[in-house]
Design a protein around this motif. Structure first.
Motif, PDB file in Angstrom:
ATOM      1  N   THR A 461      36.837 -17.833 -22.852  1.00 40.56           N
ATOM      2  CA  THR A 461      36.529 -16.396 -22.909  1.00 40.56           C
ATOM      3  C   THR A 461      36.714 -15.866 -24.323  1.00 40.56           C
ATOM      4  O   THR A 461      35.903 -15.071 -24.817  1.00 40.56           O
ATOM      5  N   LEU A 462      37.779 -16.291 -24.986  1.00 42.50           N
ATOM      6  CA  LEU A 462      38.028 -15.880 -26.375  1.00 42.50           C
ATOM      7  C   LEU A 462      36.867 -16.296 -27.270  1.00 42.50           C
ATOM      8  O   LEU A 462      36.396 -15.517 -28.114  1.00 42.50           O
ATOM      9  N   THR A 463      36.367 -17.512 -27.084  1.00 41.06           N
ATOM     10  CA  THR A 463      35.226 -18.007 -27.865  1.00 41.06           C
ATOM     11  C   THR A 463      33.969 -17.195 -27.561  1.00 41.06           C
ATOM     12  O   THR A 463      33.214 -16.818 -28.467  1.00 41.06           O
ATOM     13  N   PHE A 464      33.736 -16.927 -26.280  1.00 44.35           N
ATOM     14  CA  PHE A 464      32.552 -16.170 -25.851  1.00 44.35           C
ATOM     15  C   PHE A 464      32.544 -14.784 -26.490  1.00 44.35           C
ATOM     16  O   PHE A 464      31.517 -14.334 -27.020  1.00 44.35           O
ATOM     17  N   VAL A 465      33.677 -14.100 -26.453  1.00 38.66           N
ATOM     18  CA  VAL A 465      33.774 -12.751 -27.025  1.00 38.66           C
ATOM     19  C   VAL A 465      33.537 -12.789 -28.523  1.00 38.66           C
ATOM     20  O   VAL A 465      32.792 -11.969 -29.082  1.00 38.66           O
ATOM     21  N   THR A 466      34.145 -13.744 -29.199  1.00 35.51           N
ATOM     22  CA  THR A 466      34.043 -13.842 -30.659  1.00 35.51           C
ATOM     23  C   THR A 466      32.618 -14.100 -31.117  1.00 35.51           C
ATOM     24  O   THR A 466      32.150 -13.540 -32.116  1.00 35.51           O
ATOM     25  N   LEU A 467      31.892 -14.926 -30.377  1.00 29.59           N
ATOM     26  CA  LEU A 467      30.551 -15.335 -30.809  1.00 29.59           C
ATOM     27  C   LEU A 467      29.449 -14.370 -30.374  1.00 29.59           C
ATOM     28  O   LEU A 467      28.470 -14.188 -31.109  1.00 29.59           O
ATOM     29  N   TRP A 468      29.599 -13.739 -29.209  1.00 31.82           N
ATOM     30  CA  TRP A 468      28.436 -13.059 -28.637  1.00 31.82           C
ATOM     31  C   TRP A 468      28.610 -11.580 -28.294  1.00 31.82           C
ATOM     32  O   TRP A 468      27.614 -10.865 -28.194  1.00 31.82           O
ATOM     33  N   VAL A 469      29.800 -11.128 -28.078  1.00 30.01           N
ATOM     34  CA  VAL A 469      29.972  -9.748 -27.600  1.00 30.01           C
ATOM     35  C   VAL A 469      29.958  -8.775 -28.779  1.00 30.01           C
ATOM     36  O   VAL A 469      30.769  -8.897 -29.694  1.00 30.01           O
ATOM     37  N   PRO A 470      29.048  -7.792 -28.783  1.00 30.72           N
ATOM     38  CA  PRO A 470      28.993  -6.815 -29.883  1.00 30.72           C
ATOM     39  C   PRO A 470      30.033  -5.714 -29.703  1.00 30.72           C
ATOM     40  O   PRO A 470      30.523  -5.484 -28.597  1.00 30.72           O
ATOM     41  N   GLU A 471      30.356  -5.045 -30.797  1.00 31.45           N
ATOM     42  CA  GLU A 471      31.243  -3.884 -30.721  1.00 31.45           C
ATOM     43  C   GLU A 471      30.413  -2.644 -30.385  1.00 31.45           C
ATOM     44  O   GLU A 471      29.373  -2.408 -31.005  1.00 31.45           O
TER      45      GLU A 471
END
Length: 485
Positions: A461-471
């Protein structure tokens, strides 16, 4: 002030349009002191905070449903002579009902509005709790659980969408987090009241949030963005004016909303094939990914079976520990609501998933060591496992509990929100069902192995957020959705 039309009455002032528009308040320019007094009263009593407080009753019943099975397990099994597998079916049927509700939630909210959707959801929820309260066998018990789950499935989609669509951009994060705060309050209430009340009385109390929600919906406006999409332009302006205050200039926001929905026509539903376009599949992938990973982190396994986990860890006061976990969730979620608009969504999600990975590893180590260490060390290991579970709940409450729902409601374009939102909500409840059903089996197999699996998922989940989730902090819904084009 937004323009208004002549309703044929020949009088200025306030009027109440038809309920389906949801715009209960309309203000006209007037020289009458009585009308001015009414306008001041409305400005003070009808606000975004009132709207959020009323719709938050939906997530409270959501949390109450999730927490209900924990303190009532022993009493229900004894009174109705149920086996453990039969009670497990009862617990999991809430997720099955919620999946059915999730499938229909987008279309219901699209065609009859956000408020109408919540009214529809309240009916099976109330009936379901009443059926549970009078159940004499497992068939009625399961029927009631399915109905409450169906209502909650609709609520879980509609409430975050409504809050995101009515909140001003500078408050959208904190107000959106109220959804998860209300869920945790519902869980804690179920844990707390379950210590003192019989399970049938507790089920009757479960009807109260939706019983209050239904009349409360008559006193708040419909989502201005839904009204605009339905072609009800003046009702959109009225709703937005009520939400922002009668002295606020809403011209720019109204124009932004109109531009955003210009390509969408009343009653139009996008086709599944169109979701292949990047402007659609990318936000949908983020929404589904976050909502699925939220559940696969194992939080429902911990919340549903916390008493058993604490008991297996050697903690004697396991019921008090369970209540403490519920109270901790409320406190930390309440604190996080004030951070979402300051720190941002991504940072809190990263912090949350990192904390959950570390805490799951800590709990896994404690359970593994318990099997190989002398009994003299079991007290220390029990404390270590408790620390791990507390950290896990803190980590979830900081970000992964509230923010996936918030981001889902922010990033989905208005013309796919009904379809894509239903799909994302369905995926969330499917993952919740898998975790709820698998947790007892995994814990029987190996408590340490179970938490090791949860730790790996949290690290992903940490990897997913870092790579793909925008602010999305500090941006309007229209700006966020335009960024995917």
């Amino acid at each position: 002030m937004a323009s208004s039309r002549d309703d044929g009455s020949g009088e200025d002032g306030l009027r109440k349009p038809l309920l389906h528009t949801g715009s209960w308040y309309r203000m006209r320019q007037t020289g009458s002191s009585m009308m001015n007094s009414s306008a001041i009263l409305l400005r003070e009593s009808v606000s975004i905070y009132l709207c959020v407080s009323i719709v938050a009753l939906g997530p409270i019943t959501f949390g109450f449903m999730c927490g209900y099975s924990n303190p009532t397990q022993g009493d229900i099994m004894n009174d109705l002579d149920l086996t453990i597998p039969e009670f497990s079916v009862f617990g999991s049927l809430a997720n099955v009902g919620a999946m059915v509700g999730a499938i229909s939630s987008g279309q219901i909210a699209e065609h009859i509005g956000r408020k109408g959707s919540l009214m529809i959801a309240s009916i099976p929820n109330i009936i379901g709790w009443l059926i549970i309260s009078i159940s004499q066998d497992s068939s009625f018990l399961n029927m009631g659980r399915l109905l409450t789950g169906f209502g909650v499935g609709i609520i879980s989609y509609t409430v975050p969408v409504y809050i995101a669509e009515v909140a001003p951009q500078n408050l959208r994060g904190s107000l959106g987090s109220v959804n998860q705060l209300a869920v945790t309050i519902g869980i804690m209430l179920a844990y707390l009241l379950g210590l003192f009340l019989p399970w049938r009385v507790l089920a009757i109390i479960g009807t109260l949030p939706c019983t209050v929600l239904v009349p409360g919906l008559f006193f708040i406006p419909e989502s201005p963005r839904w009204l605009a999409k339905m072609g009800l332009t003046e009702d959109c302006e009225t709703s937005l004016q009520v939400l922002r205050g009668f002295e606020t200039d809403i011209t720019n926001e109204v124009n932004e909303i109109k531009r955003s929905v210009a390509s969408s026509t009343k009653g139009h539903t996008i086709r599944v094939a169109e979701l292949r376009r990047k402007r659609y599949w990318y936000p949908l992938m983020i929404g589904i990914g976050l909502l699925v990973l939220q559940q696969l982190s194992g939080i429902n396994g911990v919340l549903f079976y916390s008493s058993k986990i604490f008991k297996d860890a050697g903690i004697s006061s396991f019921k008090a520990a369970t209540l403490g976990i519920g109270a901790l969730m409320v406190v930390i979620t309440g604190v996080s609501t004030s951070l979402v608009d300051n720190m941002g969504r991504r940072v809190l999600l990263q912090l949350s998933s990192a904390l959950m990975a570390v805490s799951s590893l800590l709990a896994a180590a404690a359970f593994y060591l318990e099997d190989v260490m002398p009994k003299d060390y079991h007290g220390i290991l029990a404390t270590l496992s408790l620390v791990g579970l507390v950290m896990l709940v803190i980590g979830f409450s900081v970000g992964l509990g509230a923010i996936p729902w918030l981001i889902m409601s922010e990033i989905l374009p208005v013309n796919i929100k009904s379809l894509a939102g239903s799909v994302a909500t369905l995926a969330n409840w499917l993952a919740a069902w898998l975790v709820t059903m698998s947790a007892p089996l995994l814990l029987t197999w190996s408590s340490g192995g179970t938490f090791l699996i949860y730790a790996i998922i949290s690290a992903f989940t940490l990897t997913f957020v870092t790579l793909w989730v925008p602010e999305t902090k500090g941006r309007t819904l229209e700006e966020i959705q335009a960024s995917f084009r």
